[in-house]
Design an enzyme around this catalytic site. Structure first.
Site, PDB file in Angstrom:
ATOM      1  N   LYS A 118       0.809  -1.223   0.000  1.00 37.00           N
ATOM      2  CA  LYS A 118       0.000   0.000   0.000  1.00 37.00           C
ATOM      3  C   LYS A 118       0.841   1.271   0.000  1.00 37.00           C
ATOM      4  O   LYS A 118       0.392   2.291  -0.532  1.00 37.00           O
ATOM      5  CB  LYS A 118      -0.960  -0.008   1.186  1.00 37.00           C
ATOM      6  N   LYS A 160      -2.101   1.479   9.534  1.00 36.85           N
ATOM      7  CA  LYS A 160      -2.520   0.504   8.530  1.00 36.85           C
ATOM      8  C   LYS A 160      -1.356  -0.390   8.125  1.00 36.85           C
ATOM      9  O   LYS A 160      -0.216   0.067   8.037  1.00 36.85           O
ATOM     10  CB  LYS A 160      -3.025   1.219   7.282  1.00 36.85           C
ATOM     11  N   GLY A 166      -9.028  -6.719   4.087  1.00 36.70           N
ATOM     12  CA  GLY A 166     -10.075  -7.187   4.989  1.00 36.70           C
ATOM     13  C   GLY A 166     -10.080  -6.470   6.327  1.00 36.70           C
ATOM     14  O   GLY A 166     -10.576  -7.000   7.326  1.00 36.70           O
ATOM     15  N   GLY A 167      -9.518  -5.268   6.356  1.00 37.84           N
ATOM     16  CA  GLY A 167      -9.517  -4.481   7.598  1.00 37.84           C
ATOM     17  C   GLY A 167      -8.537  -4.984   8.647  1.00 37.84           C
ATOM     18  O   GLY A 167      -8.489  -4.472   9.764  1.00 37.84           O
ATOM     19  N   GLU A 202      -2.048   7.012   8.328  1.00 38.35           N
ATOM     20  CA  GLU A 202      -2.921   7.736   7.417  1.00 38.35           C
ATOM     21  C   GLU A 202      -3.869   8.602   8.238  1.00 38.35           C
ATOM     22  O   GLU A 202      -4.308   8.192   9.315  1.00 38.35           O
ATOM     23  CB  GLU A 202      -3.747   6.681   6.650  1.00 38.35           C
ATOM     24  N   ASN A 292      -7.693  -2.876  -5.950  1.00 41.77           N
ATOM     25  CA  ASN A 292      -7.845  -4.327  -5.912  1.00 41.77           C
ATOM     26  C   ASN A 292      -7.607  -4.847  -7.315  1.00 41.77           C
ATOM     27  O   ASN A 292      -8.352  -4.520  -8.241  1.00 41.77           O
ATOM     28  CB  ASN A 292      -9.224  -4.710  -5.406  1.00 41.77           C
ATOM     29  N   ARG A 294      -8.079  -7.421  -9.079  1.00 42.81           N
ATOM     30  CA  ARG A 294      -8.824  -8.664  -9.319  1.00 42.81           C
ATOM     31  C   ARG A 294     -10.288  -8.319  -9.529  1.00 42.81           C
ATOM     32  O   ARG A 294     -10.686  -7.170  -9.409  1.00 42.81           O
ATOM     33  CB  ARG A 294      -8.692  -9.562  -8.086  1.00 42.81           C
ATOM     34  N   ARG A 340     -25.171  -8.730   0.377  1.00 45.23           N
ATOM     35  CA  ARG A 340     -24.402  -9.964   0.577  1.00 45.23           C
ATOM     36  C   ARG A 340     -25.138 -10.825   1.593  1.00 45.23           C
ATOM     37  O   ARG A 340     -25.279 -10.445   2.759  1.00 45.23           O
ATOM     38  CB  ARG A 340     -23.011  -9.634   1.114  1.00 45.23           C
TER      39      ARG A 340
HETATM   40  P1  ADP Z   1      -8.491  -3.116   3.661  1.00 41.99           P
HETATM   41  O1  ADP Z   1      -7.536  -3.238   2.516  1.00 41.99           O
HETATM   42  O2  ADP Z   1      -8.008  -3.762   4.908  1.00 41.99           O
HETATM   43  O3  ADP Z   1      -9.886  -3.491   3.298  1.00 41.99           O
HETATM   44  P2  ADP Z   1      -8.924  -0.292   3.141  1.00 41.99           P
HETATM   45  O4  ADP Z   1      -7.784   0.642   3.114  1.00 41.99           O
HETATM   46  O5  ADP Z   1      -9.468  -0.733   1.833  1.00 41.99           O
HETATM   47  O6  ADP Z   1      -8.522  -1.557   4.021  1.00 41.99           O
HETATM   48  O7  ADP Z   1     -10.098   0.344   3.999  1.00 41.99           O
HETATM   49  C1  ADP Z   1     -11.258  -0.380   4.345  1.00 41.99           C
HETATM   50  C2  ADP Z   1     -12.282   0.544   4.976  1.00 41.99           C
HETATM   51  O8  ADP Z   1     -11.735   1.177   6.156  1.00 41.99           O
HETATM   52  C3  ADP Z   1     -12.716   1.704   4.099  1.00 41.99           C
HETATM   53  O9  ADP Z   1     -13.743   1.347   3.220  1.00 41.99           O
HETATM   54  C4  ADP Z   1     -13.171   2.706   5.150  1.00 41.99           C
HETATM   55  O10 ADP Z   1     -14.437   2.350   5.642  1.00 41.99           O
HETATM   56  C5  ADP Z   1     -12.186   2.510   6.267  1.00 41.99           C
HETATM   57  N1  ADP Z   1     -11.018   3.432   6.105  1.00 41.99           N
HETATM   58  C6  ADP Z   1      -9.846   3.142   5.539  1.00 41.99           C
HETATM   59  N2  ADP Z   1      -9.016   4.202   5.548  1.00 41.99           N
HETATM   60  C7  ADP Z   1      -9.685   5.207   6.135  1.00 41.99           C
HETATM   61  C8  ADP Z   1      -9.361   6.566   6.457  1.00 41.99           C
HETATM   62  N3  ADP Z   1      -8.177   7.088   6.173  1.00 41.99           N
HETATM   63  N4  ADP Z   1     -10.310   7.315   7.077  1.00 41.99           N
HETATM   64  C9  ADP Z   1     -11.521   6.789   7.395  1.00 41.99           C
HETATM   65  N5  ADP Z   1     -11.872   5.516   7.128  1.00 41.99           N
HETATM   66  C10 ADP Z   1     -10.984   4.723   6.509  1.00 41.99           C
END
Ligand code: ADP
Length: 504
Positions: A118, A160, A166-167, A202, A292, A294, A340
């Site tokens: 990332k 992060k 997946g959070g 972030e 993503n 994919r 879903r």
């Molecule tokens: P992952 O790759 O683990 O799914 P993401 O970066 O795609 O993580 O973020 C998943 C979700 O987390 C986002 O859709 C949002 O809801 C929340 N999120 C991520 N980054 C931020 C941010 N900087 N500020 C607020 N919410 C965030």
């Protein structure tokens, strides 16, 4: 970029079936793989051939590269479609497929690698002129550095994982004092989940929307954006409901999002289908979140409003054919919503549920699409993701789509284990959702209130049908089984499947 005639579908569940269907419509043969737990799954029967690849744990089957390549070799496949999850975003898998002389139906391994880290992705997007969420573009060394970055950005911030997904490995920091221990837990979670513990910092945006753009790219240098999806209805950073288009996106904003998305994809030499995720702040600014590399779970909502079969386009691009998307398809038509349907109990903190699906009556009728990975008789285990099916509806307006989703959710009957069905019904009945007044904190803010609401009239229909089906089944179980079939009767396989569905 060779043409191929037979595809190994290296996945399971609804997405395996989705890909197999696309192969058949594209005139290609399909080969399914299955673990011991998925012997009776619909994707196994749908494919021209099916190869067993081992024990239920994914590490011993769907994540076992050697077994997948051997299955492809033994069945003379010339291409591999990874679906989503499992090995789909692992660059070494894409490389191993190519090394085995097969076509990987996806982007080049270099693009997967660039977007998989990332921080590297953030650096590349910055260079390509795509706005990124304020924060570091390199991993931070330790909590001390994280603290000084947090001070620079201003709290709250998110820690992060650079390999995140997946959070996992993500922590919200609202107070400086939380940082040290959060750093440690996020780091060890990331290490466990991804084998990489590096973290970056972030800025945490307050109440953004999750808006993502579908892109398709071919070997002729064409990169097109198929508009946005609204994916703000999430629980613990996992999407539950998706829509296309988003009520928050005007045609002018759509153009800017599309330009950013095609620039992002173009900057890594992307090929095939991919998704650029953005956060849209309440002020109207948007920021790159991640790509993503994919096919995405929620791709059908885009398919319905753009009239494009994304999986078939993937198959074409992988064969060196030009995208079939014409410029007329670049405007959304009507509105699509996806729920879903997962084997999770909304009334028990979405605890994953297991058990045999005793009855399953999917909704149908105008504007309804049911993409399922299971059918009655199948056992749902804890080995895999709890997604049972995706219920997708289309309507000429958002209001029509919403009414249609409510109607379809009422038609759905699942007997045997809890599902997210009634949660979705509650969201569809919620005035905030109906107004499109949503952001990523929606579930956190209103989830409990929705689940406490009395929904008896909405649920009366599926509950009554479920009760009747259960009573009928109990009667059937009380009567003796039929005599053995004649030798020219139905195949033993079919009978086994039937026994399973009654026995469970
Ligand atoms: P992952 O790759 O683990 O799914 P993401 O970066 O795609 O993580 O973020 C998943 C979700 O987390 C986002 O859709 C949002 O809801 C929340 N999120 C991520 N980054 C931020 C941010 N900087 N500020 C607020 N919410 C965030």
């Amino acid at each position: 970029m060779a043409s191929f005639t037979r595809v190994l579908v290296a996945n399971r569940g609804e997405i395996a079936l989705r890909i197999i269907r696309a192969c058949h419509e594209e005139g290609l043969e399909s080969v399914a793989v299955y673990s011991d737990a998925d012997r009776l799954s619909p994707h196994v029967r749908a494919a021209h051939r099916a190869v067993p690849i081992g024990a239920p744990p994914a590490a011993e089957s769907y994540l076992d590269v050697a077994k997948l390549l051997e299955a492809a070799r033994a069945t003379d496949c010339q291409a591999v479609h990874p679906g989503y999850g499992f090995l789909s975003e692992r660059a070494p898998f894409a490389e191993a497929v190519a090394l085995a002389g097969l076509t990987f139906i996806g982007p080049p391994a270099t693009a997967i690698r660039a977007m998989g880290d990332k921080t590297e992705a953030r650096r590349r997007m910055q260079a390509a002129g795509v706005p990124i969420v304020p924060g570091t573009t390199r991993p931070v060394a330790d909590h001390v550095q994280a603290k000084s970055e947090a001070a620079r950005l201003g709290l709250p911030v998110l820690l992060k994982a650079i390999a995140g997904g997946g959070g996992k490995g993500m922590r919200l920091i609202r107070e400086e004092g939380e940082l040290e221990s959060a750093f440690e837990t996020a780091q060890s979670e990331a290490l466990k989940a991804f084998g990489a513990g590096e973290l970056y910092v972030e800025k945490y945006l307050e109440r953004p929307r999750h808006i993502e753009v579908q892109v398709l790219a071919d070997t002729y240098g064409r990169v097109v954006a198929l508009g946005e999806r609204e994916c703000s209805i999430q629980r613990r950073h996992q999407k539950l409901i998706e829509e296309a288009p988003s009520v928050a996106v005007t045609p002018a904003l759509r153009r800017r999002l599309s330009e950013a998305a095609t620039a992002a994809a173009g900057s890594v030499g992307y090929l095939g289908a991919g998704t650029i995720e953005f956060l849209l702040a309440p002020t109207g600014e948007f920021y790159f979140l991640e790509m993503n590399t994919r096919l995405q779970v929620e791709h059908p909502v885009t398919e319905l409003v753009y009239g494009v079969d994304i999986v078939r386009e993937q198959l074409r691009v992988a064969q060196g054919q030009p995208l079939r998307v014409h410029s007329g398809a670049l405007q959304p038509r009507g509105h699509a919503i996806e729920c879903r349907i997962t084997a999770e109990d909304p009334f028990n903190d979405f605890l994953p549920a297991t058990g045999v699906i005793r009855h399953l009556q999917p909704p149908s009728g105008p504007g309804v699409r049911w993409d399922a990975g299971v059918e009655a008789g199948n056992e749902v285990t804890l080995f895999y993701d709890p997604l049972l099916a995706k219920l997708i509806v289309w309507g000429d307006t958002r209001a029509t789509a919403l009414q249609r989703m409510r109607r379809a959710l009422r038609e759905l009957v699942i007997v045997g284990l809890p599902s997210s069905q009634s949660f979705h019904l509650r969201v569809m009945a919620d005035p905030e959702f109906q107004r499109g007044d949503v952001d990523v904190t929606y579930f956190e803010r209103v989830g409990q209130r929705l689940l406490a609401a009395d929904l008896a009239p909405e649920l009366a229909q599926p509950l009554a049908i479920a009760a009747a089906l259960l009573a009928e089944q109990q009667r059937a179980e009380a009567t003796p089984p039929p005599a053995a079939p004649a030798p020219d009767g139905p195949s033993p396989w079919l009978l086994a499947a039937r026994r399973e569905s009654i026995g469970g």
